[in-house]
Write a protein that holds these residues in place. Structure first.
Motif, PDB file in Angstrom:
ATOM      1  N   HIS A  55      33.578  41.865  45.576  1.00 46.47           N
ATOM      2  CA  HIS A  55      33.107  43.008  44.786  1.00 46.47           C
ATOM      3  C   HIS A  55      34.253  43.389  43.850  1.00 46.47           C
ATOM      4  O   HIS A  55      35.172  44.100  44.243  1.00 46.47           O
ATOM      5  CB  HIS A  55      32.713  44.162  45.701  1.00 46.47           C
ATOM      6  N   VAL A  56      34.198  42.878  42.626  1.00 50.23           N
ATOM      7  CA  VAL A  56      35.294  43.037  41.670  1.00 50.23           C
ATOM      8  C   VAL A  56      35.102  44.327  40.883  1.00 50.23           C
ATOM      9  O   VAL A  56      34.072  44.528  40.243  1.00 50.23           O
ATOM     10  CB  VAL A  56      35.347  41.837  40.696  1.00 50.23           C
ATOM     11  N   GLY A  61      34.502  51.502  36.260  1.00 50.51           N
ATOM     12  CA  GLY A  61      34.307  52.046  37.593  1.00 50.51           C
ATOM     13  C   GLY A  61      33.195  51.390  38.390  1.00 50.51           C
ATOM     14  O   GLY A  61      33.032  51.671  39.577  1.00 50.51           O
ATOM     15  N   THR A  62      32.412  50.527  37.761  1.00 52.29           N
ATOM     16  CA  THR A  62      31.367  49.815  38.486  1.00 52.29           C
ATOM     17  C   THR A  62      31.972  48.564  39.127  1.00 52.29           C
ATOM     18  O   THR A  62      33.149  48.254  38.937  1.00 52.29           O
ATOM     19  CB  THR A  62      30.211  49.410  37.552  1.00 52.29           C
ATOM     20  N   GLU A  63      31.155  47.864  39.885  1.00 56.19           N
ATOM     21  CA  GLU A  63      31.584  46.620  40.516  1.00 56.19           C
ATOM     22  C   GLU A  63      30.641  45.506  40.122  1.00 56.19           C
ATOM     23  O   GLU A  63      29.471  45.734  39.853  1.00 56.19           O
ATOM     24  CB  GLU A  63      31.540  46.734  42.040  1.00 56.19           C
ATOM     25  N   ARG A  64      31.164  44.317  40.128  1.00 54.39           N
ATOM     26  CA  ARG A  64      30.343  43.129  39.921  1.00 54.39           C
ATOM     27  C   ARG A  64      30.628  42.200  41.088  1.00 54.39           C
ATOM     28  O   ARG A  64      31.780  41.960  41.414  1.00 54.39           O
ATOM     29  CB  ARG A  64      30.685  42.458  38.604  1.00 54.39           C
ATOM     30  N   VAL A  65      29.579  41.689  41.713  1.00 55.65           N
ATOM     31  CA  VAL A  65      29.737  40.778  42.842  1.00 55.65           C
ATOM     32  C   VAL A  65      29.851  39.360  42.305  1.00 55.65           C
ATOM     33  O   VAL A  65      29.040  38.924  41.483  1.00 55.65           O
ATOM     34  CB  VAL A  65      28.554  40.890  43.823  1.00 55.65           C
ATOM     35  N   ARG A  66      30.881  38.650  42.772  1.00 55.37           N
ATOM     36  CA  ARG A  66      31.142  37.280  42.348  1.00 55.37           C
ATOM     37  C   ARG A  66      31.194  36.364  43.558  1.00 55.37           C
ATOM     38  O   ARG A  66      31.945  36.613  44.493  1.00 55.37           O
ATOM     39  CB  ARG A  66      32.492  37.181  41.623  1.00 55.37           C
ATOM     40  N   PRO A  67      30.393  35.294  43.555  1.00 53.94           N
ATOM     41  CA  PRO A  67      30.528  34.293  44.618  1.00 53.94           C
ATOM     42  C   PRO A  67      31.680  33.359  44.246  1.00 53.94           C
ATOM     43  O   PRO A  67      31.699  32.778  43.162  1.00 53.94           O
ATOM     44  CB  PRO A  67      29.185  33.565  44.579  1.00 53.94           C
ATOM     45  N   LEU A  68      32.668  33.260  45.116  1.00 51.91           N
ATOM     46  CA  LEU A  68      33.852  32.462  44.803  1.00 51.91           C
ATOM     47  C   LEU A  68      34.174  31.508  45.935  1.00 51.91           C
ATOM     48  O   LEU A  68      34.141  31.891  47.119  1.00 51.91           O
ATOM     49  CB  LEU A  68      35.058  33.372  44.554  1.00 51.91           C
ATOM     50  N   ALA A  69      34.509  30.282  45.562  1.00 55.69           N
ATOM     51  CA  ALA A  69      34.979  29.313  46.545  1.00 55.69           C
ATOM     52  C   ALA A  69      36.236  29.885  47.183  1.00 55.69           C
ATOM     53  O   ALA A  69      37.057  30.505  46.513  1.00 55.69           O
ATOM     54  CB  ALA A  69      35.272  27.979  45.880  1.00 55.69           C
ATOM     55  N   SER A  70      36.365  29.679  48.481  1.00 55.94           N
ATOM     56  CA  SER A  70      37.515  30.258  49.169  1.00 55.94           C
ATOM     57  C   SER A  70      38.066  29.297  50.210  1.00 55.94           C
ATOM     58  O   SER A  70      37.375  28.396  50.681  1.00 55.94           O
ATOM     59  CB  SER A  70      37.141  31.577  49.839  1.00 55.94           C
ATOM     60  N   TRP A  92      36.752  38.396  35.701  1.00 61.70           N
ATOM     61  CA  TRP A  92      37.039  39.048  36.979  1.00 61.70           C
ATOM     62  C   TRP A  92      38.514  38.982  37.360  1.00 61.70           C
ATOM     63  O   TRP A  92      38.979  39.784  38.173  1.00 61.70           O
ATOM     64  CB  TRP A  92      36.148  38.517  38.098  1.00 61.70           C
ATOM     65  N   VAL A  93      39.288  38.070  36.771  1.00 58.22           N
ATOM     66  CA  VAL A  93      40.724  37.983  37.067  1.00 58.22           C
ATOM     67  C   VAL A  93      41.402  39.317  36.780  1.00 58.22           C
ATOM     68  O   VAL A  93      42.208  39.810  37.574  1.00 58.22           O
ATOM     69  CB  VAL A  93      41.394  36.855  36.244  1.00 58.22           C
ATOM     70  N   TYR A  94      41.067  39.917  35.664  1.00 58.27           N
ATOM     71  CA  TYR A  94      41.715  41.162  35.260  1.00 58.27           C
ATOM     72  C   TYR A  94      41.336  42.306  36.194  1.00 58.27           C
ATOM     73  O   TYR A  94      42.163  43.180  36.471  1.00 58.27           O
ATOM     74  CB  TYR A  94      41.393  41.458  33.799  1.00 58.27           C
ATOM     75  N   GLY A  95      40.099  42.288  36.700  1.00 60.52           N
ATOM     76  CA  GLY A  95      39.685  43.289  37.679  1.00 60.52           C
ATOM     77  C   GLY A  95      40.472  43.159  38.969  1.00 60.52           C
ATOM     78  O   GLY A  95      40.889  44.162  39.561  1.00 60.52           O
ATOM     79  N   LEU A  96      40.696  41.932  39.426  1.00 63.35           N
ATOM     80  CA  LEU A  96      41.478  41.750  40.652  1.00 63.35           C
ATOM     81  C   LEU A  96      42.943  42.111  40.434  1.00 63.35           C
ATOM     82  O   LEU A  96      43.588  42.655  41.330  1.00 63.35           O
ATOM     83  CB  LEU A  96      41.366  40.312  41.170  1.00 63.35           C
ATOM     84  N   ARG A  97      43.467  41.822  39.255  1.00 57.07           N
ATOM     85  CA  ARG A  97      44.862  42.174  38.980  1.00 57.07           C
ATOM     86  C   ARG A  97      45.084  43.681  38.973  1.00 57.07           C
ATOM     87  O   ARG A  97      46.165  44.151  39.288  1.00 57.07           O
ATOM     88  CB  ARG A  97      45.314  41.555  37.651  1.00 57.07           C
ATOM     89  N   ARG A  98      44.054  44.444  38.617  1.00 55.58           N
ATOM     90  CA  ARG A  98      44.162  45.910  38.601  1.00 55.58           C
ATOM     91  C   ARG A  98      43.930  46.517  39.981  1.00 55.58           C
ATOM     92  O   ARG A  98      44.338  47.647  40.245  1.00 55.58           O
ATOM     93  CB  ARG A  98      43.128  46.509  37.640  1.00 55.58           C
TER      94      ARG A  98
END
Length: 161
Positions: A55-56, A61-70, A92-98
């Protein structure tokens, strides 16, 4: 002068869906399959239980759900921003960095939703984890050919729950 309408297959004046919409539909199909099958996804692609849903957070302030290989290792889930080998990072990289923390959904019976701390791997840990991703799926190695030298960020999502 009147603009001419472009003719599309079957004589319809309907524009084809943009690639972004197709990607979003593809992602939603994977998300739905993940949630319906305790985190196992074998259609439309064979991922097995190697995906997590992240949930990025977005700037608004909203979220976007991303399916990611893990790769699950040392009580953390590692995800790579490969963007299928695109030369630019996925948004989504920038969302995770924040973010300091995110919600993730992980495979299991039932699927668990966890709060996870976010950290971006630095070298040499990033390079070692990238080798693990390439071993997980040969497709990752193919991405290097089209990424124009982009280094793929890898994040560790450590469960706090």
């Amino acid at each position: 002068m009147r603009a001419r309408s472009r003719r599309y297959p079957a004589g319809r004046n309907v524009r084809p869906a943009p690639a972004v919409a197709l990607t979003m539909d593809f992602n939603q199909q994977i998300i739905d399959t993940f949630r319906a099958n305790n985190g196992e996804v074998n259609e439309p692609m064979r991922f097995g239980t190697s995906l997590v849903l992240v949930h990025v957070p977005k700037k608004d302030g909203t979220e976007r759900v991303r399916p990611l290989a893990s790769i699950h290792l040392d009580n953390g889930w590692h995800v790579v921003a490969s963007a299928a080998g695109a030369p630019k990072h996925p948004a989504w990289v920038y969302g995770l960095r924040r973010a300091q923390h995110v919600q993730i959904e992980v495979p299991g019976e039932p699927i668990r939703t966890l709060t996870a701390a976010v950290s971006e791997l630095e070298e040499p840990a990033r390079a070692a984890m990238w080798e693990r991703f390439k071993a997980l799926s040969p497709g990752f190695a193919e991405y290097e050919k089209t990424s124009e030298g982009r280094v793929f960020p890898i994040f560790r999502l450590s469960g706090l729950d």
